[in-house]
Design a protein around this motif. Structure first.
Motif, PDB file in Angstrom:
ATOM      1  N   LEU A 158      -3.115 -37.594 -44.785  1.00  0.00           N
ATOM      2  CA  LEU A 158      -3.732 -37.792 -43.475  1.00  0.00           C
ATOM      3  C   LEU A 158      -2.821 -37.187 -42.430  1.00  0.00           C
ATOM      4  O   LEU A 158      -1.605 -37.165 -42.603  1.00  0.00           O
ATOM      5  CB  LEU A 158      -3.895 -39.280 -43.152  1.00  0.00           C
ATOM      6  CG  LEU A 158      -4.804 -40.116 -44.027  1.00  0.00           C
ATOM      7  CD1 LEU A 158      -4.665 -41.585 -43.660  1.00  0.00           C
ATOM      8  CD2 LEU A 158      -6.252 -39.676 -43.877  1.00  0.00           C
ATOM      9  N   SER A 159      -3.404 -36.737 -41.342  1.00  0.00           N
ATOM     10  CA  SER A 159      -2.597 -36.367 -40.167  1.00  0.00           C
ATOM     11  C   SER A 159      -3.389 -36.752 -38.938  1.00  0.00           C
ATOM     12  O   SER A 159      -4.596 -36.979 -38.995  1.00  0.00           O
ATOM     13  CB  SER A 159      -2.251 -34.878 -40.159  1.00  0.00           C
ATOM     14  OG  SER A 159      -3.380 -34.068 -39.905  1.00  0.00           O
ATOM     15  N   HIS A 160      -2.676 -36.862 -37.816  1.00  0.00           N
ATOM     16  CA  HIS A 160      -3.344 -37.221 -36.568  1.00  0.00           C
ATOM     17  C   HIS A 160      -2.827 -36.352 -35.442  1.00  0.00           C
ATOM     18  O   HIS A 160      -1.809 -35.672 -35.568  1.00  0.00           O
ATOM     19  CB  HIS A 160      -3.164 -38.710 -36.244  1.00  0.00           C
ATOM     20  CG  HIS A 160      -1.757 -39.143 -36.039  1.00  0.00           C
ATOM     21  ND1 HIS A 160      -1.040 -38.853 -34.896  1.00  0.00           N
ATOM     22  CD2 HIS A 160      -0.935 -39.852 -36.830  1.00  0.00           C
ATOM     23  CE1 HIS A 160       0.161 -39.364 -34.996  1.00  0.00           C
ATOM     24  NE2 HIS A 160       0.260 -39.980 -36.159  1.00  0.00           N
ATOM     25  N   GLY A 161      -3.565 -36.381 -34.348  1.00  0.00           N
ATOM     26  CA  GLY A 161      -3.212 -35.603 -33.171  1.00  0.00           C
ATOM     27  C   GLY A 161      -2.102 -36.262 -32.371  1.00  0.00           C
ATOM     28  O   GLY A 161      -1.440 -37.198 -32.836  1.00  0.00           O
ATOM     29  N   ILE A 162      -1.938 -35.769 -31.150  1.00  0.00           N
ATOM     30  CA  ILE A 162      -0.848 -36.251 -30.293  1.00  0.00           C
ATOM     31  C   ILE A 162      -1.376 -36.981 -29.067  1.00  0.00           C
ATOM     32  O   ILE A 162      -0.659 -37.154 -28.081  1.00  0.00           O
ATOM     33  CB  ILE A 162       0.083 -35.098 -29.883  1.00  0.00           C
ATOM     34  CG1 ILE A 162      -0.702 -34.004 -29.159  1.00  0.00           C
ATOM     35  CG2 ILE A 162       0.809 -34.528 -31.106  1.00  0.00           C
ATOM     36  CD1 ILE A 162       0.162 -32.930 -28.532  1.00  0.00           C
ATOM     37  N   GLU A 163      -2.616 -37.458 -29.146  1.00  0.00           N
ATOM     38  CA  GLU A 163      -3.190 -38.221 -28.046  1.00  0.00           C
ATOM     39  C   GLU A 163      -2.392 -39.516 -27.862  1.00  0.00           C
ATOM     40  O   GLU A 163      -1.669 -39.935 -28.771  1.00  0.00           O
ATOM     41  CB  GLU A 163      -4.649 -38.601 -28.350  1.00  0.00           C
ATOM     42  CG  GLU A 163      -5.567 -37.462 -28.701  1.00  0.00           C
ATOM     43  CD  GLU A 163      -5.608 -37.136 -30.188  1.00  0.00           C
ATOM     44  OE1 GLU A 163      -6.450 -36.307 -30.558  1.00  0.00           O
ATOM     45  OE2 GLU A 163      -4.807 -37.662 -30.976  1.00  0.00           O
ATOM     46  N   PRO A 164      -2.517 -40.171 -26.699  1.00  0.00           N
ATOM     47  CA  PRO A 164      -1.835 -41.462 -26.509  1.00  0.00           C
ATOM     48  C   PRO A 164      -2.183 -42.478 -27.607  1.00  0.00           C
ATOM     49  O   PRO A 164      -1.334 -43.250 -28.038  1.00  0.00           O
ATOM     50  CB  PRO A 164      -2.328 -41.928 -25.141  1.00  0.00           C
ATOM     51  CG  PRO A 164      -2.638 -40.661 -24.415  1.00  0.00           C
ATOM     52  CD  PRO A 164      -3.183 -39.721 -25.476  1.00  0.00           C
ATOM     53  N   ASP A 165      -3.425 -42.491 -28.046  1.00  0.00           N
ATOM     54  CA  ASP A 165      -3.851 -43.308 -29.179  1.00  0.00           C
ATOM     55  C   ASP A 165      -4.371 -42.309 -30.212  1.00  0.00           C
ATOM     56  O   ASP A 165      -5.572 -42.027 -30.279  1.00  0.00           O
ATOM     57  CB  ASP A 165      -4.949 -44.296 -28.756  1.00  0.00           C
ATOM     58  CG  ASP A 165      -5.316 -45.281 -29.851  1.00  0.00           C
ATOM     59  OD1 ASP A 165      -4.593 -45.375 -30.866  1.00  0.00           O
ATOM     60  OD2 ASP A 165      -6.339 -45.968 -29.691  1.00  0.00           O
ATOM     61  N   PRO A 166      -3.472 -41.737 -31.025  1.00  0.00           N
ATOM     62  CA  PRO A 166      -3.834 -40.608 -31.887  1.00  0.00           C
ATOM     63  C   PRO A 166      -5.005 -40.885 -32.816  1.00  0.00           C
ATOM     64  O   PRO A 166      -5.116 -41.945 -33.415  1.00  0.00           O
ATOM     65  CB  PRO A 166      -2.562 -40.343 -32.682  1.00  0.00           C
ATOM     66  CG  PRO A 166      -1.466 -40.944 -31.883  1.00  0.00           C
ATOM     67  CD  PRO A 166      -2.080 -42.131 -31.204  1.00  0.00           C
TER      68      PRO A 166
END
Length: 127
Positions: free
Chosen positions: A71-79
């Motif tokens: 899994l990977s996630h973005g860099i949003e405040p709540d990724p």
């Protein structure tokens, strides 16, 4: 709809002619994210996550079909998750669309979320 059957040149995906659908591991954004995942893993741990095949599209397919969850996630405040391979989809018993709209904090069981948050902050600050 464009002359090429609705898939305009601006579309950032590769068409999977075998099943008539956009295959996730063939999307240009997925291929790019795969390379980021593989490069980051190797840079940080000094070992490859999977054997590199010398072709970004082949690497994307191999990671998507890997026998372990990724899994990977973005860099949003709540990724929000931006990548999940086939094993992750099976383990989370969810669809790709649903997975890719999930905040990464929800990937841990409720009782483990504080520990996950501590770990993620450590990774953020120390790599």
């Amino acid at each position: 709809m464009s002359a090429d059957g609705g898939h305009g040149r601006a579309e950032a995906y590769l068409y999977n002619h075998n099943d008539g659908e956009w295959a996730f591991h063939e999307r240009a954004q997925t291929i790019l994210q795969t390379q980021i995942i593989l490069d980051s893993f190797e840079r940080l741990l000094d070992t490859p996550l999977i054997p590199r095949l010398g072709n970004a599209q082949a690497d994307a397919k191999a990671l998507y079909e890997a026998p372990f969850a990724v899994l990977s996630h973005g860099i949003e405040p709540d990724p929000i998750l931006n990548y999940g391979n086939m094993t992750a989809l099976r383990l989370w018993e969810t669809s790709l669309d649903r997975l890719l709209s999930t905040p990464s904090r929800l990937t841990a069981e409720p009782m483990a979320r504080e520990a996950r948050e501590t770990l993620m902050n450590e990774v953020l600050h120390t790599g």
